[in-house]
Design a protein around this motif. Structure first.
Motif, PDB file in Angstrom:
ATOM      1  N   TYR A 137       0.807  -1.209   0.000  1.00 38.58           N
ATOM      2  CA  TYR A 137       0.000   0.000   0.000  1.00 38.58           C
ATOM      3  C   TYR A 137       0.845   1.265   0.000  1.00 38.58           C
ATOM      4  CZ  TYR A 137      -3.981  -3.071   0.437  1.00 38.58           C
ATOM      5  OH  TYR A 137      -4.922  -4.034   0.185  1.00 38.58           O
ATOM      6  N   TYR A 138       2.090   1.170   0.473  1.00 39.48           N
ATOM      7  CA  TYR A 138       2.983   2.315   0.277  1.00 39.48           C
ATOM      8  C   TYR A 138       3.273   2.469  -1.217  1.00 39.48           C
ATOM      9  CZ  TYR A 138       6.788   5.585   0.275  1.00 39.48           C
ATOM     10  OH  TYR A 138       7.555   6.687   0.011  1.00 39.48           O
ATOM     11  N   ALA A 139       3.528   1.344  -1.892  1.00 40.50           N
ATOM     12  CA  ALA A 139       3.759   1.394  -3.341  1.00 40.50           C
ATOM     13  C   ALA A 139       2.552   1.998  -4.051  1.00 40.50           C
ATOM     14  CB  ALA A 139       4.049  -0.011  -3.876  1.00 40.50           C
ATOM     15  N   ALA A 140       1.354   1.644  -3.584  1.00 36.07           N
ATOM     16  CA  ALA A 140       0.139   2.183  -4.195  1.00 36.07           C
ATOM     17  C   ALA A 140       0.045   3.696  -3.988  1.00 36.07           C
ATOM     18  CB  ALA A 140      -1.090   1.483  -3.596  1.00 36.07           C
ATOM     19  N   LEU A 141       0.306   4.141  -2.756  1.00 34.82           N
ATOM     20  CA  LEU A 141       0.286   5.585  -2.481  1.00 34.82           C
ATOM     21  C   LEU A 141       1.338   6.309  -3.307  1.00 34.82           C
ATOM     22  CD1 LEU A 141      -0.054   5.510   1.416  1.00 34.82           C
ATOM     23  CD2 LEU A 141      -1.799   6.315  -0.188  1.00 34.82           C
ATOM     24  N   ASP A 142       2.468   5.660  -3.498  1.00 30.89           N
ATOM     25  CA  ASP A 142       3.580   6.267  -4.230  1.00 30.89           C
ATOM     26  C   ASP A 142       3.302   6.319  -5.727  1.00 30.89           C
ATOM     27  OD1 ASP A 142       6.091   7.515  -3.872  1.00 30.89           O
ATOM     28  OD2 ASP A 142       7.129   5.752  -4.626  1.00 30.89           O
ATOM     29  N   ASN A 143       2.282   5.595  -6.169  1.00 26.60           N
ATOM     30  CA  ASN A 143       1.960   5.551  -7.600  1.00 26.60           C
ATOM     31  C   ASN A 143       0.553   6.067  -7.898  1.00 26.60           C
ATOM     32  OD1 ASN A 143       4.186   4.022  -9.323  1.00 26.60           O
ATOM     33  ND2 ASN A 143       4.125   3.074  -7.293  1.00 26.60           N
ATOM     34  N   GLY A 186      11.573  -2.915   8.490  1.00 22.30           N
ATOM     35  CA  GLY A 186      10.679  -2.294   7.526  1.00 22.30           C
ATOM     36  C   GLY A 186       9.629  -1.432   8.185  1.00 22.30           C
ATOM     37  N   TYR A 187       9.033  -1.939   9.271  1.00 23.81           N
ATOM     38  CA  TYR A 187       8.023  -1.168   9.992  1.00 23.81           C
ATOM     39  C   TYR A 187       8.644   0.041  10.679  1.00 23.81           C
ATOM     40  CZ  TYR A 187       3.942  -4.223   9.403  1.00 23.81           C
ATOM     41  OH  TYR A 187       2.858  -4.911   8.899  1.00 23.81           O
ATOM     42  N   ALA A 188       9.925  -0.087  11.084  1.00 23.57           N
ATOM     43  CA  ALA A 188      10.610   1.042  11.727  1.00 23.57           C
ATOM     44  C   ALA A 188      10.684   2.237  10.789  1.00 23.57           C
ATOM     45  CB  ALA A 188      12.017   0.622  12.168  1.00 23.57           C
ATOM     46  N   LEU A 189      10.796   1.979   9.483  1.00 24.38           N
ATOM     47  CA  LEU A 189      10.813   3.061   8.503  1.00 24.38           C
ATOM     48  C   LEU A 189       9.552   3.908   8.583  1.00 24.38           C
ATOM     49  CD1 LEU A 189      12.276   1.624   5.169  1.00 24.38           C
ATOM     50  CD2 LEU A 189      13.089   3.618   6.410  1.00 24.38           C
ATOM     51  N   LEU A 190       8.424   3.257   8.800  1.00 29.47           N
ATOM     52  CA  LEU A 190       7.167   3.989   8.924  1.00 29.47           C
ATOM     53  C   LEU A 190       7.107   4.732  10.249  1.00 29.47           C
ATOM     54  CD1 LEU A 190       4.710   1.302   7.505  1.00 29.47           C
ATOM     55  CD2 LEU A 190       5.528   3.372   6.363  1.00 29.47           C
ATOM     56  N   ASP A 227       8.934   8.762   1.189  1.00 27.26           N
ATOM     57  CA  ASP A 227       8.350  10.093   1.212  1.00 27.26           C
ATOM     58  C   ASP A 227       7.687  10.294   2.577  1.00 27.26           C
ATOM     59  OD1 ASP A 227       6.146  12.044   1.049  1.00 27.26           O
ATOM     60  OD2 ASP A 227       6.693  12.195  -1.052  1.00 27.26           O
ATOM     61  N   PRO A 228       8.106  11.283   3.368  1.00 31.00           N
ATOM     62  CA  PRO A 228       7.563  11.461   4.730  1.00 31.00           C
ATOM     63  C   PRO A 228       6.043  11.602   4.761  1.00 31.00           C
ATOM     64  CG  PRO A 228       9.490  12.848   4.412  1.00 31.00           C
ATOM     65  CD  PRO A 228       9.143  12.286   3.059  1.00 31.00           C
ATOM     66  N   LYS A 229       5.469  12.301   3.779  1.00 35.43           N
ATOM     67  CA  LYS A 229       4.022  12.496   3.760  1.00 35.43           C
ATOM     68  C   LYS A 229       3.298  11.172   3.508  1.00 35.43           C
ATOM     69  CE  LYS A 229       4.156  17.331   2.264  1.00 35.43           C
ATOM     70  NZ  LYS A 229       3.756  18.294   1.204  1.00 35.43           N
ATOM     71  N   LYS A 230       3.817  10.381   2.575  1.00 25.71           N
ATOM     72  CA  LYS A 230       3.179   9.096   2.274  1.00 25.71           C
ATOM     73  C   LYS A 230       3.377   8.111   3.430  1.00 25.71           C
ATOM     74  CE  LYS A 230       3.474   9.556  -2.768  1.00 25.71           C
ATOM     75  NZ  LYS A 230       4.303  10.752  -2.884  1.00 25.71           N
ATOM     76  N   GLU A 259      -1.149   6.337   9.400  1.00 25.73           N
ATOM     77  CA  GLU A 259      -2.509   6.652   9.843  1.00 25.73           C
ATOM     78  C   GLU A 259      -3.484   5.576   9.371  1.00 25.73           C
ATOM     79  OE1 GLU A 259      -3.927   9.375  11.713  1.00 25.73           O
ATOM     80  OE2 GLU A 259      -1.829   9.268  12.315  1.00 25.73           O
ATOM     81  N   LEU A 260      -3.325   5.104   8.137  1.00 27.44           N
ATOM     82  CA  LEU A 260      -4.198   4.046   7.627  1.00 27.44           C
ATOM     83  C   LEU A 260      -4.047   2.766   8.452  1.00 27.44           C
ATOM     84  CD1 LEU A 260      -3.749   4.473   3.757  1.00 27.44           C
ATOM     85  CD2 LEU A 260      -5.791   4.977   5.110  1.00 27.44           C
ATOM     86  N   MET A 261      -2.851   2.523   8.960  1.00 26.75           N
ATOM     87  CA  MET A 261      -2.606   1.307   9.736  1.00 26.75           C
ATOM     88  C   MET A 261      -3.211   1.361  11.137  1.00 26.75           C
ATOM     89  SD  MET A 261       1.286   0.527   8.412  1.00 26.75           S
ATOM     90  CE  MET A 261       1.636  -0.749   9.640  1.00 26.75           C
ATOM     91  N   THR A 262      -3.675   2.521  11.561  1.00 28.36           N
ATOM     92  CA  THR A 262      -4.441   2.588  12.819  1.00 28.36           C
ATOM     93  C   THR A 262      -5.858   2.061  12.605  1.00 28.36           C
ATOM     94  OG1 THR A 262      -5.301   4.849  12.481  1.00 28.36           O
ATOM     95  CG2 THR A 262      -3.123   4.641  13.507  1.00 28.36           C
ATOM     96  N   GLY A 263      -6.237   1.907  11.331  1.00 26.31           N
ATOM     97  CA  GLY A 263      -7.594   1.470  11.009  1.00 26.31           C
ATOM     98  C   GLY A 263      -7.923   0.071  11.490  1.00 26.31           C
TER      99      GLY A 263
END
Length: 263
Positions: free
Chosen positions: A70-76, A173-177, A213-216, A222-226
């Motif tokens: 989903y990061y890839a999706a946001l990035d595209n 990987g999760y630490a990056l987020l 990308d910090p914004k993405k 935030e989506l992962m709090t869902g």
């Protein structure tokens, strides 16, 4: 190592698994800002097995792999409101092959759902459609950016975490987020001193750089709090609903529901 964190992790394992259980475990707690490994469990009993399952074992990540997708999706170009149909789907691949993933327990919305809800409910159909839309190589590339070094096959099912990776890779990987998109290197040794108190080694993080990308990264977090947000309940409850009322702070995460496939 953080003694308190280590004791808490060991107590959680002891409270979760029966003493006579044959099931083993690998667990790792890492400071996402520094990469310091605060607590680590490589197995149930070091005397019975010295194999470190947190560092060396490779297992299927399952749906915990989906944030990379989903990061890839946001990035595209995707947004949290992009809708796709959730229903039983047979995907026709090359060479007359077909792939038919299934949702957990066979539950489907039978209507379009948003990416926000797909992540919260761990919808496999949405994930595979997204992976095929951008091409599996896009997910492979993105996962590598997240620090996954294990071999990753560029196949539709990679969206459901069917590649074998280590706990350490996933935690990194999760630490990056968690740190807003900066690379972090997990390490267990901060400093070594000799008998005279002279420092003969100290960890130097010389590889910090902005990977995401910090914004993405913020949007995805935030989506992962869902997974704990019951307002996103749909054809089934959000994956973290059973503990949502026990949380004392805001958490972002993703639960690994076993991928079910056929064909």
């Amino acid at each position: 190592m953080d003694v308190t964190a280590q004791q808490q992790l060991e107590k959680t394992v002891a409270d979760t698994f029966r003493e006579d259980s044959d099931m083993n475990i690998g667990a790792l707690a890492m400071d996402p800002q520094s990469g310091e490994m605060k607590a680590l469990i490589g197995g149930r009993d070091f005397k019975k097995s010295m194999f470190n399952r947190a560092i060396d074992a490779k297992r299927l990540a399952g749906s915990t792999f989906k944030p990379f997708l989903y990061y890839a999706a946001l990035d595209n170009g995707y947004t949290a409101n992009v809708k796709l149909m959730s229903k039983p789907t047979v995907f026709k691949l090359d060479h007359q092959e077909v792939y038919q993933p299934r949702n957990y327990n066979g539950y489907y919305a039978y209507e379009p759902i948003t990416m926000a809800q797909a992540l919260a409910l761990s919808d496999n159909i949405y994930a595979v459609k997204t992976n095929l839309y951008f091409g599996p190589n896009t997910l492979v590339k993105t996962a590598k950016e997240f620090g996954i070094t294990s071999p990753l096959p560029a196949v539709p099912s990679l969206a459901l975490g069917t590649a074998a990776v280590s706990v350490k890779e996933m935690v990194s990987g999760y630490a990056l987020l968690a740190n807003g998109g900066e690379s972090v290197v997990g390490h267990a040794i901060k400093r070594i001193e000799n008998r005279n108190g002279t420092t003969i080694y100290s960890w130097k993080d010389e590889h910090r750089k902005e990977v995401l990308d910090p914004k993405k990264a913020f949007i995805l977090t935030e989506l992962m709090t869902g997974m704990f947000d019951e307002s996103l309940n749909g054809y089934m409850n959000v994956t973290g609903s059973t503990i949502a009322d026990k949380l004392t702070r805001t958490y972002a995460g993703n639960l690994a529901l076993q991928p079910r496939t056929a064909g």
